[in-house]
Design an enzyme around this catalytic site. Structure first.
Site, PDB file in Angstrom:
ATOM      1  N   HIS A 193      25.729  12.162  19.929  1.00 20.33           N
ATOM      2  CA  HIS A 193      24.639  11.401  19.311  1.00 20.33           C
ATOM      3  C   HIS A 193      23.311  11.685  20.027  1.00 20.33           C
ATOM      4  O   HIS A 193      22.308  12.034  19.402  1.00 20.33           O
ATOM      5  CB  HIS A 193      24.974   9.904  19.386  1.00 20.33           C
ATOM      6  CG  HIS A 193      23.883   8.987  18.924  1.00 20.33           C
ATOM      7  ND1 HIS A 193      23.898   8.379  17.694  1.00 20.33           N
ATOM      8  CD2 HIS A 193      22.736   8.572  19.523  1.00 20.33           C
ATOM      9  CE1 HIS A 193      22.808   7.640  17.552  1.00 20.33           C
ATOM     10  NE2 HIS A 193      22.077   7.733  18.659  1.00 20.33           N
ATOM     11  N   GLU A 194      23.329  11.541  21.344  1.00 19.16           N
ATOM     12  CA  GLU A 194      22.078  11.737  22.087  1.00 19.16           C
ATOM     13  C   GLU A 194      21.605  13.183  21.978  1.00 19.16           C
ATOM     14  O   GLU A 194      20.401  13.448  21.943  1.00 19.16           O
ATOM     15  CB  GLU A 194      22.255  11.324  23.555  1.00 19.16           C
ATOM     16  CG  GLU A 194      22.537   9.836  23.759  1.00 19.16           C
ATOM     17  CD  GLU A 194      21.529   8.909  23.098  1.00 19.16           C
ATOM     18  OE1 GLU A 194      20.347   9.288  22.967  1.00 19.16           O
ATOM     19  OE2 GLU A 194      21.925   7.811  22.677  1.00 19.16           O
ATOM     20  N   HIS A 252      19.436  13.559  19.006  1.00 23.48           N
ATOM     21  CA  HIS A 252      18.029  13.248  19.285  1.00 23.48           C
ATOM     22  C   HIS A 252      17.362  14.422  20.001  1.00 23.48           C
ATOM     23  O   HIS A 252      16.211  14.775  19.724  1.00 23.48           O
ATOM     24  CB  HIS A 252      17.928  12.025  20.196  1.00 23.48           C
ATOM     25  CG  HIS A 252      18.225  10.709  19.535  1.00 23.48           C
ATOM     26  ND1 HIS A 252      17.615  10.296  18.383  1.00 23.48           N
ATOM     27  CD2 HIS A 252      19.059   9.704  19.903  1.00 23.48           C
ATOM     28  CE1 HIS A 252      18.055   9.077  18.059  1.00 23.48           C
ATOM     29  NE2 HIS A 252      18.940   8.711  18.958  1.00 23.48           N
ATOM     30  N   HIS A 304      16.411  17.087  17.685  1.00 21.55           N
ATOM     31  CA  HIS A 304      15.231  16.656  16.928  1.00 21.55           C
ATOM     32  C   HIS A 304      13.960  16.917  17.749  1.00 21.55           C
ATOM     33  O   HIS A 304      12.927  17.328  17.215  1.00 21.55           O
ATOM     34  CB  HIS A 304      15.399  15.163  16.633  1.00 21.55           C
ATOM     35  CG  HIS A 304      14.607  14.644  15.468  1.00 21.55           C
ATOM     36  ND1 HIS A 304      14.615  13.322  15.120  1.00 21.55           N
ATOM     37  CD2 HIS A 304      13.771  15.244  14.588  1.00 21.55           C
ATOM     38  CE1 HIS A 304      13.831  13.135  14.066  1.00 21.55           C
ATOM     39  NE2 HIS A 304      13.308  14.292  13.725  1.00 21.55           N
TER      40      HIS A 304
END
Ligand SMILES: [Zn+2]
Length: 758
Positions: free
Chosen positions: A517-518, A521, A524
């Protein structure tokens, strides 16, 4: 989650190079363009120079912070100088004799505050990950000053006059999509703060803000009192049957501490459900504990926040009215993907029929288990998890320790996450130790594009320690920007318990999921391809920013990735598929409750903030009307709130009532991004899954776009259609789907971990 961003104006930064070739507009209405141009040429405003480490960019590769050169004494003076410099930079914009144009106003503002941004990005990462008493003290001192500084820019009338002059002429300007977005965001954020209001209206806003600040602080204190000061007290050990000896000892200690020596006390936790309920064997004790939690602060006992929340809701509705908005949600959602409360409400309401049916179905299942157990009652909320957990254990017997043996931290990162990044995006990673770190347990990698060029720098800070706050997050030391020429410097922070020296560093499956998940980010941020920092990478709407990170969780259990990294630490054997299947099946279990209580909280949040001033006013001074409003908000749609009450009832819903804005009209965001996420997973599955082409497509349409496009357009560019709620309902097990194709695991801890608060 991503690191809390400072207001974008604070985060905007400098460039050494001058902007070239940017389309500009000169407002020549009341200024002779030739005279203005001459004056502008001679215009040399006085900007103070900073001193110390943060005065200039780091000389390390990627301008990575040089922790060998930074001392705790540097921060406060650097903040003060940074604010003074930015104040002078803003004065230079407003004092510019040249007519306002895009470059001398909007871009100049974007460039301002570089030193402040440098010190803030290092300081706030350290207070989160490796803080000290000194850093905490500086934080307390500097935070209100930073917000006052930010207000002094956002509410500067001369600055707004120039921004508005540029904005009003935007139709006549030739701008890139990104320029247009920057102009619009700058203007909108100032309008949102009150720039268009009359002086009298602005005074009213100030009065409301002050009152809101007082009332929300009072709410926070009362909600805390209702939790901390009202533990469940029982007289005998027998009433606590089921608790471990250490839990019972803790209960005895707490009772003594609270002035009830010889008795036992159980402290309440933040949420409606209480963690000890499933193990408590005595049904009466369960009911007492649950009711204490559920009736918290609603007037059943000493504390009553009902009138307080009615007054907070009224003040918010009144403030919105001053801005010409029908309700608080309409006022506060202006920069979200959903934009309007109706969009969010419709979205939530779409889930309700399937959810309510699932709640009833699960209750029947639990009632059968109760009967089989010889019970002569029907399930109540205080029984729910006791029986749900039992069924779950029987159906999906999962030994979490056995699962962990397949996940070693460095393999998860390098053979799991980095492997995924190579397969999807062609990225490669090289560990480096020539750049100083803020703690010895931080690992740094250079990230390379497929063609071998450098993309950015990636810090990985995995371990729990006393100086780190809980949870997991991502942030930037340096933001990507074409204007500054900077490449992204990104960190991922986790809180994995560190193994004792000499033992293998294993991680739970939850942490594996969170690490993916991290990294979503991080991707992104790494793929950011913007001109302006304030639109770069993860600088996106609250109801969008968690979407790319959630999508990346899908790859944690993608078969080819799993077989590359999930190998037993002793035998090297790949994790059995059946183990993963059980995790996945378990994730769909009990969603009528797990998901339902979150949906209900989101619904309550939206209903409170869709009130008009008149509607809110009718609740003030009438606590019974507050009760009725809460009830109606939930039951009108057919939800079974007697069986599944909301995760937070209004009277202790800290996220939305304990600060002037907080997450108000925003709790739905986690569900919203989950919809985008699940629908995107479906797209990937239907289009060949883990392929370089799919990764490139996602990078081009979403990950590299920052906040430069309308988010619905962005999604459509990716998926070829608008987002659909169905895949989320299927993934949650609320409606029948193609079970076989559904090969991913729910981010089970979604709302609490994303909010960063239980
Ligand atoms: Zn996140």
């Amino acid at each position: 989650m991503t690191a809390a961003k400072l207001p974008s104006i604070l985060m905007s930064s400098t460039a050494l190079a001058l902007l070239a070739g940017c389309a500009t507009y000169t407002n020549g209405a009341d200024v002779d363009p030739i005279t203005a141009a001459e004056a502008a040429q001679d215009y040399a405003p006085d900007i103070p120079e900073g001193t110390g480490y943060f005065a200039s960019e780091s000389r390390l590769p990627f301008h990575a912070p040089d922790f060998t050169q930074i001392s705790e004494d540097d921060y406060l003076p650097a903040f003060e100088q940074g604010m003074a410099i930015q104040t002078a930079e803003v004065a230079a914009i407003t004092g510019n004799p040249a007519a306002p144009d895009f470059e001398n106003t909007i871009v100049a503002l974007e460039r301002s505050g570089a030193m402040l941004s440098r010190v803030a990005s290092v300081f706030f990462q350290l207070t989160g990950t490796n803080t000290t008493d000194r850093l905490d003290a500086i934080n307390t001192e500097i935070s209100p000053r930073l917000s006052a500084h930010s207000d002094s820019i956002t509410l500067n009338p001369e600055l707004f006059a120039r921004v508005k002059a540029v904005y009003d002429n935007r139709a006549a300007m030739a701008m890139t999509v990104e320029d247009a977005r920057l102009l619009e965001n700058t203007y909108d954020s100032m309008v949102h703060a009150g720039a268009l209001l009359s002086d009298a209206e602005r005074e009213q806003v100030k009065v409301i803000n002050t009152e809101l600040s007082t009332l929300t602080t009072e709410f926070g204190q009362l909600a805390r009192d209702a939790m901390a000061d009202q533990p469940l007290i029982v007289d005998t050990r027998e009433e606590l049957a089921g608790l471990s000896d250490s839990d019972i000892q803790a209960a005895a200690d707490l009772a003594a501490e609270k002035g009830f020596p010889g008795k036992f006390a159980i402290a309440l936790q933040n949420t409606t459900q209480q963690p000890l309920l499933p193990v408590l064997e005595n049904r009466e004790t369960r009911e007492k504990l649950f009711r204490l939690s559920h009736d918290r602060a609603d007037g059943t006992r000493a504390v009553d926040t009902r009138d307080l929340i009615a007054r907070i809701a009224l003040l918010r509705a009144q403030k919105a009215a001053l801005f010409g908005k029908p309700d608080w949600a309409s006022y506060t959602m202006y920069d979200r993907m959903a934009k309007e409360p109706k969009t969010a409400l419709d979205f939530i309401e779409q889930m309700v029929p399937a959810l309510a049916a699932t709640q009833r179905r699960e209750a029947e299942l639990l009632n059968a288990a109760i009967r089989a157990d010889g019970g002569d009652f029907t399930v109540q909320p205080w029984d729910w998890y006791r029986y749900a957990n039992r069924i779950k254990a029987e159906q999906f017997s999962l030994d979490e320790d056995a699962v962990m043996e397949y996940f070693q931290l460095d393999r998860v990162l390098e053979d799991g996450i980095f492997f995924m990044a190579k397969e999807l995006y062609g990225l490669t990673f090289e560990r480096r130790d020539d750049i100083p770190v803020y703690h010895p347990d931080v690992w740094i990698y250079t990230v390379f594009e497929e063609d071998g060029s450098e993309l950015g720098l990636f810090y990985f800070d995995p371990f729990q320690r006393p100086s780190k706050r809980g949870g997991a997050w991502m942030g930037n030391f340096v933001d990507q920007s074409d204007l500054t020429g900077n490449k992204p410097v990104i960190y991922n922070v986790l809180n994995v318990p560190k193994a004792p020296a000499g033992e293998p560093q294993l991680v739970s499956f939850d942490w594996v999921n969170t690490a993916f998940h991290e990294f979503g980010h991080a991707a992104h941020g790494l793929f950011a391809d913007q001109r302006y920092e304030s639109l770069s990478g993860t600088a996106t709407a609250r109801d969008f920013v968690e979407y790319p990170s959630q999508v990346h969780e899908m790859w944690a259990t993608w078969p080819s990735i799993l077989s590359n990294h999930a190998k037993h630490y002793e035998t090297g054997e790949t994790i059995p598929a059946e183990m993963i299947e059980r995790i996945e099946a378990a994730a769909k279990f009990n969603q009528g409750y797990d998901f339902g209580e979150v949906v209900e909280a989101a619904l309550l949040d939206m209903k409170w903030h869709a009130l008009s001033p008149d509607e809110a006013s009718a609740l003030v001074g009438d606590p019974a009307a507050v009760d009725a409003f809460e009830r109606r908000s939930l039951t009108d749609l057919g939800l079974e709130i007697e069986l599944v009450p909301p995760r937070y009832r209004s009277t202790y819903f800290n996220h939305i009532f304990s600060s002037p804005a907080g997450y108000s009209a925003g709790y739905y965001s986690y569900l919203w991004t989950e919809m985008l996420d699940r629908d995107s997973r479906k797209w990937f599955r239907e289009n060949g899954g883990l392929t370089r082409a799919n990764g490139e497509h996602y990078r081009q349409t979403v990950l590299s776009r920052g906040g430069t496009l309308d988010y619905f357009d962005m999604f459509e560019n990716f998926a070829g259609r608008q987002p659909d709620i169905q895949p989320m309902l299927e993934a949650r097990g609320l409606v029948g789907g193609d079970e076989a194709a559904d090969s991913e695991v729910s981010d089970g801890a979604l709302p609490p971990s994303a909010v960063g608060e239980e």
